[in-house]
Design an enzyme around this catalytic site. Structure first.
Site, mmCIF file in Angstrom:
data_model
loop_
_atom_site.group_PDB
_atom_site.id
_atom_site.type_symbol
_atom_site.label_atom_id
_atom_site.label_comp_id
_atom_site.label_asym_id
_atom_site.label_seq_id
_atom_site.Cartn_x
_atom_site.Cartn_y
_atom_site.Cartn_z
ATOM 1 N N ASP A 135 1.475 -1.054 0.043
ATOM 2 C CA ASP A 135 -0.100 -0.032 0.072
ATOM 3 C C ASP A 135 0.624 1.413 0.642
ATOM 4 O OD1 ASP A 135 -2.925 0.943 -0.014
ATOM 5 O OD2 ASP A 135 -2.964 1.187 2.503
ATOM 6 N N LYS A 137 1.939 4.514 -0.940
ATOM 7 C CA LYS A 137 1.337 5.847 -1.656
ATOM 8 C C LYS A 137 1.859 6.932 -1.497
ATOM 9 C CE LYS A 137 -2.731 4.487 0.468
ATOM 10 N NZ LYS A 137 -4.111 4.061 0.459
ATOM 11 N N ASN A 140 0.637 7.802 2.616
ATOM 12 C CA ASN A 140 1.484 6.200 3.653
ATOM 13 C C ASN A 140 2.593 6.588 3.581
ATOM 14 O OD1 ASN A 140 -1.004 5.399 4.244
ATOM 15 N ND2 ASN A 140 -1.085 3.756 2.619
ATOM 16 N N ASP A 153 2.402 2.988 8.520
ATOM 17 C CA ASP A 153 0.627 2.519 8.008
ATOM 18 C C ASP A 153 1.548 1.328 6.895
ATOM 19 O OD1 ASP A 153 -1.639 1.898 7.650
ATOM 20 O OD2 ASP A 153 -2.275 3.470 6.243
ATOM 21 N N THR A 170 -4.538 0.941 -3.084
ATOM 22 C CA THR A 170 -5.514 1.843 -3.982
ATOM 23 C C THR A 170 -5.688 2.049 -5.604
ATOM 24 O OG1 THR A 170 -4.573 3.247 -1.759
ATOM 25 C CG2 THR A 170 -5.709 4.756 -3.764
HETATM 26 P P1 ATP Z 1 -6.190 5.543 7.002
HETATM 27 O O1 ATP Z 1 -6.562 4.430 6.559
HETATM 28 O O2 ATP Z 1 -6.878 6.898 6.273
HETATM 29 O O3 ATP Z 1 -4.478 5.194 5.851
HETATM 30 P P2 ATP Z 1 -4.871 4.890 9.344
HETATM 31 O O4 ATP Z 1 -5.340 4.675 10.971
HETATM 32 O O5 ATP Z 1 -4.098 3.481 8.522
HETATM 33 O O6 ATP Z 1 -5.702 5.775 8.413
HETATM 34 P P3 ATP Z 1 -2.354 5.941 9.564
HETATM 35 O O7 ATP Z 1 -2.329 6.204 7.849
HETATM 36 O O8 ATP Z 1 -1.528 5.572 9.962
HETATM 37 O O9 ATP Z 1 -3.690 5.421 9.896
HETATM 38 O O10 ATP Z 1 -2.483 8.065 10.003
HETATM 39 C C1 ATP Z 1 -3.609 8.372 9.428
HETATM 40 C C2 ATP Z 1 -2.953 10.253 9.635
HETATM 41 O O11 ATP Z 1 -2.182 10.468 10.793
HETATM 42 C C3 ATP Z 1 -1.466 9.829 8.356
HETATM 43 O O12 ATP Z 1 -2.009 9.852 7.061
HETATM 44 C C4 ATP Z 1 -0.554 10.950 8.891
HETATM 45 O O13 ATP Z 1 -0.755 12.607 8.481
HETATM 46 C C5 ATP Z 1 -1.104 11.288 10.012
HETATM 47 N N1 ATP Z 1 0.065 10.365 10.996
HETATM 48 C C6 ATP Z 1 0.042 9.048 11.778
HETATM 49 N N2 ATP Z 1 1.266 8.407 12.258
HETATM 50 C C7 ATP Z 1 2.000 9.839 12.157
HETATM 51 C C8 ATP Z 1 2.956 9.698 12.334
HETATM 52 N N3 ATP Z 1 4.142 9.062 13.424
HETATM 53 N N4 ATP Z 1 3.870 11.190 12.629
HETATM 54 C C9 ATP Z 1 2.823 12.367 12.262
HETATM 55 N N5 ATP Z 1 2.110 11.963 11.617
HETATM 56 C C10 ATP Z 1 1.316 10.831 11.620
HETATM 57 MG MG MG Z 2 -3.024 5.555 6.073
#
Ligand code: ATP
Ligand code: MG
Length: 286
Positions: A135, A137, A140, A153, A170
Site C-alpha cells: 500500500d 502511496k 502513507n 501505515d 489504492t
Molecule cells: P488511513 O486508513 O486513513 O490511512 P490509518 O488508520 O491507517 O488511516 P495512518 O495512515 O497511520 O492511519 O495515520 C493517519 C494519518 O495520521 C496519516 O496519514 C498522517 O497524516 C498522520 N500520522 C500518522 N502517523 C504519524 C506520525 N508518526 N507522525 C506524523 N503524522 C502521522
Molecule cells: Mg494511512
C-alpha cells in the site's frame, strides 16, 4: 509480541491532534519522564471489533515493530486499556508526502530521485525481511523534521515469501497482476515505485482517468505516455519505463534502481530534501 504492561496514556502529555485514521486518531505527545516527542495512534477497540480488524492490527504491529530502518517509521511500543489500543510511533513532523507534493505541484529531479532512492532502500530492507508493504502511496509516506522520507501505515502489509492473492491497495498504485487478481509478490512494490517516480516528476499518477474502470484498463495495458511538458530527463523516463513493466519478473530490481544513472546523478545521499529550495510549482500540461 513484546509490549510493556507499564505503559499507559498517563505517561504521555498530549499536545496536539494531528489527523484522523480509520479506527482512531493520531496525536502529537511527549513522554513525561524523558520529554521524548512521539506520535500516538489511538485506536478504539469498539471500531476494531465492528470491522473485525483485530488480526489486521496485530499484523500491522508485529510487522512494524520488527523493522528498524532510517526510512521506515519506527513503532517504539504499544499498549492497551479497556477501550483503546495505543501505538507509540516516531513523529514525522512534516506530515504526509501527499500534501507536500500537492502543495508543490511536482518535484524537481533531485527531490524525486532522493525520495525514490530512500524508498528503494527501505523496500529492499523490508523485502529482505519478507515484508511486502502493498500500500505504498503518497498518503502513507511521511516526512520527518529533516525532510527524510518514512514509510508508514503497515495496515496492508503481508509477511510472505510466497505469492499472494488478496486484492488490496489504492487503485492508481495497483500493479497489473493485482488488478487481474493474479498471484503477486514483492515486485508489486517495484511497480508502485515506478508510479510514484512518475507522480513526483509530473504531479499526477500515469494511469489517472475520470472513471476507475478506465484507470484499471490503462494499468493492465500499461498505457504509459510521457507528456512533453513538464520537461523530464530521458534518464528519469528510462527508470520509469523499466519499473512499469507488465511482466513482474522483468521489472528493475531494487538494487538496480539504486545503481541507475538517474539515481546516481540526482539523489542526495543524505536522504534529506529540505535544504533545497528546488520544488517547482508548475502544473502539468496534458
Ligand atoms: P488511513 O486508513 O486513513 O490511512 P490509518 O488508520 O491507517 O488511516 P495512518 O495512515 O497511520 O492511519 O495515520 C493517519 C494519518 O495520521 C496519516 O496519514 C498522517 O497524516 C498522520 N500520522 C500518522 N502517523 C504519524 C506520525 N508518526 N507522525 C506524523 N503524522 C502521522
Ligand atoms: Mg494511512
Amino acid at each position: 509480541m513484546p509490549t510493556s504492561e507499564v505503559w499507559s496514556l498517563s505517561d504521555f502529555e498530549i499536545s496536539k491532534y494531528i489527523a484522523e485514521g480509520r479506527f482512531g486518531k493520531v496525536y502529537l505527545a511527549r513522554e513525561k519522564q524523558s520529554g521524548y516527542v512521539v506520535a500516538l495512534k489511538v485506536i478504539f477497540k469498539a471500531k476494531l471489533k465492528k470491522h473485525r480488524f483485530h488480526a489486521h492490527l496485530r499484523r500491522e504491529i508485529e510487522i512494524q515493530q520488527s523493522l528498524d530502518h532510517p526510512n521506515v517509521l519506527r513503532l517504539f511500543t504499544w499498549f492497551h486499556d479497556e477501550e483503546r489500543v495505543v501505538l507509540v510511533l516516531e513523529y514525522a513532523a512534516r506530515g504526509e508526502l501527499y500534501k507536500v507534493l500537492r502543495a508543490a505541484g511536482r518535484f524537481t529531479e533531485r527531490t524525486s530521485a532522493t525520495y525514490v532512492a530512500s524508498l528503494a532502500g527501505a523496500l529492499a530492507y523490508c523485502h529482505k525481511k519478507q515484508v511486502i508493504h502493498r500500500d505504498i502511496k503518497p498518503e502513507n509516506l511521511l516526512i520527518d523534521i529533516e525532510g527524510r522520507l518514512k514509510i508508514a501505515d503497515f495496515g496492508w502489509a503481508a509477511r510472505s515469501n510466497a505469492k499472494r492473492h488478496t486484492l488490496c491497495g489504492t487503485i492508481d498504485y495497483l500493479a497489473p497482476e493485482m488488478v487481474e487478481k493474479k498471484a503477486h509478490d514483492h515486485a508489486v512494490d517495484n511497480w508502485t515505485l515506478g508510479i510514484l517516480c512518475y507522480e513526483f516528476l509530473y504531479g499526477s499518477p500515469p494511469f489517472e482517468a475520470d472513471e476507475q474502470d478506465d484507470t484499471l484498463r490503462r494499468i493492465v495495458r500499461v498505457d504509459l505516455a510521457f507528456p512533453s511538458s513538464p520537461c523530464v530527463s530521458s534518464e528519469a523516463k528510462d527508470l520509469i519505463s523499466k519499473l512499469l513493466v507488465k511482466d513482474s519478473s522483468k521489472r528493475l530490481c531494487l538494487e538496480d534502481i539504486m545503481k541507475h544513472p538517474w539515481i546516481k546523478k540526482n539523489a542526495d545521499p543524505s536522504g534529506s530534501c529540505i535544504k533545497q529550495k528546488d520544488v517547482t510549482r508548475s502544473k502539468v500540461k496534458r
